[in-house]
Design a protein around this motif. Structure first.
Motif, mmCIF file in Angstrom:
data_model
loop_
_atom_site.group_PDB
_atom_site.id
_atom_site.type_symbol
_atom_site.label_atom_id
_atom_site.label_comp_id
_atom_site.label_asym_id
_atom_site.label_seq_id
_atom_site.Cartn_x
_atom_site.Cartn_y
_atom_site.Cartn_z
ATOM 1 N N SER A 121 -0.657 12.543 0.282
ATOM 2 C CA SER A 121 -1.641 13.616 0.211
ATOM 3 C C SER A 121 -0.919 14.939 0.414
ATOM 4 C CB SER A 121 -2.730 13.433 1.274
ATOM 5 O OG SER A 121 -3.771 14.368 1.096
ATOM 6 N N VAL A 127 -10.945 7.604 0.404
ATOM 7 C CA VAL A 127 -10.396 8.873 -0.066
ATOM 8 C C VAL A 127 -11.548 9.867 -0.196
ATOM 9 C CG1 VAL A 127 -9.385 10.077 -2.041
ATOM 10 C CG2 VAL A 127 -8.376 7.944 -1.241
ATOM 11 N N VAL A 162 -6.080 3.782 4.722
ATOM 12 C CA VAL A 162 -6.145 2.360 4.383
ATOM 13 C C VAL A 162 -6.291 1.615 5.699
ATOM 14 C CG1 VAL A 162 -4.960 0.376 3.387
ATOM 15 C CG2 VAL A 162 -4.711 2.629 2.337
ATOM 16 N N THR A 203 -4.366 13.854 -3.665
ATOM 17 C CA THR A 203 -4.232 12.636 -2.859
ATOM 18 C C THR A 203 -4.267 11.409 -3.760
ATOM 19 O OG1 THR A 203 -5.260 13.650 -0.913
ATOM 20 C CG2 THR A 203 -5.354 11.244 -1.065
ATOM 21 N N LEU A 239 -10.099 0.965 1.750
ATOM 22 C CA LEU A 239 -9.459 2.270 1.555
ATOM 23 C C LEU A 239 -10.542 3.331 1.435
ATOM 24 C CD1 LEU A 239 -9.633 3.388 -1.631
ATOM 25 C CD2 LEU A 239 -7.915 1.616 -1.968
ATOM 26 N N THR A 243 0.842 -1.187 0.000
ATOM 27 C CA THR A 243 0.000 0.000 0.000
ATOM 28 C C THR A 243 0.880 1.240 0.000
ATOM 29 O OG1 THR A 243 -0.171 0.109 2.421
ATOM 30 C CG2 THR A 243 -1.857 -1.152 1.251
ATOM 31 N N GLU A 244 0.389 2.309 -0.602
ATOM 32 C CA GLU A 244 1.094 3.578 -0.624
ATOM 33 C C GLU A 244 0.076 4.695 -0.556
ATOM 34 O OE1 GLU A 244 4.425 5.981 -3.327
ATOM 35 O OE2 GLU A 244 3.611 4.054 -4.008
ATOM 36 N N LEU A 245 0.362 5.725 0.213
ATOM 37 C CA LEU A 245 -0.561 6.844 0.381
ATOM 38 C C LEU A 245 0.225 8.140 0.394
ATOM 39 C CD1 LEU A 245 -3.413 7.001 3.047
ATOM 40 C CD2 LEU A 245 -1.972 8.973 2.577
ATOM 41 N N VAL A 303 -4.030 7.049 -3.228
ATOM 42 C CA VAL A 303 -3.864 5.835 -2.427
ATOM 43 C C VAL A 303 -3.763 4.667 -3.399
ATOM 44 C CG1 VAL A 303 -4.888 4.268 -0.738
ATOM 45 C CG2 VAL A 303 -5.147 6.747 -0.454
ATOM 46 N N TYR A 304 -2.713 3.860 -3.248
ATOM 47 C CA TYR A 304 -2.489 2.714 -4.113
ATOM 48 C C TYR A 304 -2.382 1.468 -3.259
ATOM 49 C CZ TYR A 304 -0.151 -0.368 -7.490
ATOM 50 O OH TYR A 304 0.165 -1.411 -8.316
ATOM 51 N N ALA A 355 -7.462 10.614 3.524
ATOM 52 C CA ALA A 355 -7.126 9.311 2.955
ATOM 53 C C ALA A 355 -6.774 8.335 4.063
ATOM 54 C CB ALA A 355 -5.955 9.426 1.979
#
Length: 261
Positions: free
Chosen positions: A7, A35, A22, A255, A33, A3-5, A257-258, A20
């Motif tokens: 913002s 957002v 997770v 932002t 997740l 996971t990656e975030l 989120v992945y 955001a």
């Protein structure tokens, strides 16, 4: 699982109105997740003593908690309950009937061993990548379909389009808007990764036309979410004639989120 975030505020001198998160349940099964993109009100009174950033944090935190604790609820019910609870936290001090009462766009996704559920309300985006690399955008395009001529003033937009039939919907104080969201459920085996983005990040595709959704996701996957935001900032700074930005903010909160499942 990866996971990656990231913002980033559009203006360091102003609070970031995005939210955001997770969440991975203590059971270790699945996750979610969230957002949100808080809607900046026009100058003047908007009926609430609280900031948009406060609202985004309160609604986003409630969505995060309910999406993992109430796994038997559909995501539309999660959103409806989160809106109701957030409204109840300030309905004694604020005029929640004001058309510009604090509000936000929503992207919500939840996965288990069997399924991936999603919900999108207003103009933030969710990208779903299949195991073969095919990228499918999940978009609520109602705002983009509104004729530009009807968005000439905030007062006209609020009176005729905001949270109205024929216009567009955001999460504010009315839980019934949850039924207006774009929703769906897919087999877990058909989704390799998800990316949720506010429109400050989707500018790379939607305003600057630097590539399509597959290209954008490739940047996030290979270079990272922060690299996408930096690319957007560079494009914004270079658009001195506002050829691409038009009347939009020079820099918006961005932002990304992945999550690779």
């Amino acid at each position: 699982m990866r996971t990656e975030l990231v913002s980033k505020p559009g203006d360091p001198a102003r609070p970031n109105e995005d939210f955001a998160a997770v969440a991975l349940p203590a059971s270790g099964q699945g996750g979610s997740l969230v957002v949100l993109d808080g809607v900046t009100p026009p100058r003047g009174e908007y009926g609430c003593r609280h900031s948009v950033a406060w609202f985004s944090s309160r609604l986003g935190g409630t969505l995060t908690e309910l999406s993992v604790s109430e796994r038997h609820w559909a995501l539309s019910e999660v959103l409806a309950q989160a809106i109701s609870r957030t409204a109840a936290s300030h309905d004694q001090t604020c005029d929640l009937s004001h058309p510009r009462t604090p509000q936000a766009t929503v992207v919500l996704a939840r996965w288990s061993a069997e399924t991936v559920e999603y919900l999108v309300l207003s103009d933030s985006a969710l990208l779903l990548t299949a195991p073969d690399g095919t990228v499918t955008p999940v978009l609520d395009d109602r705002l983009s379909r509104v004729p530009r001529a009807t968005l000439t003033s905030a007062a006209l937009t609020d009176a005729t389009l905001r949270n109205r039939e024929g216009g567009f919907f955001t999460a504010a104080a009315d839980p019934s808007v949850a039924s207006r969201a774009v929703t769906g459920t897919l087999p877990r085996s058909s989704v390799h990764s998800l990316a949720a983005l506010t429109d400050g990040a989707t500018r790379w595709v939607e305003k600057f036309h630097e590539g399509d959704w597959t290209d954008l996701l490739s940047v996030v996957r290979k270079e990272g979410a922060a690299a996408l935001v930096q690319r957007v900032r560079t494009l914004e700074a270079a658009d001195t004639e506002r050829t691409y930005l038009g009347r939009s903010k020079r820099h918006d909160d961005a932002t990304v989120v992945y999550a690779e499942l």
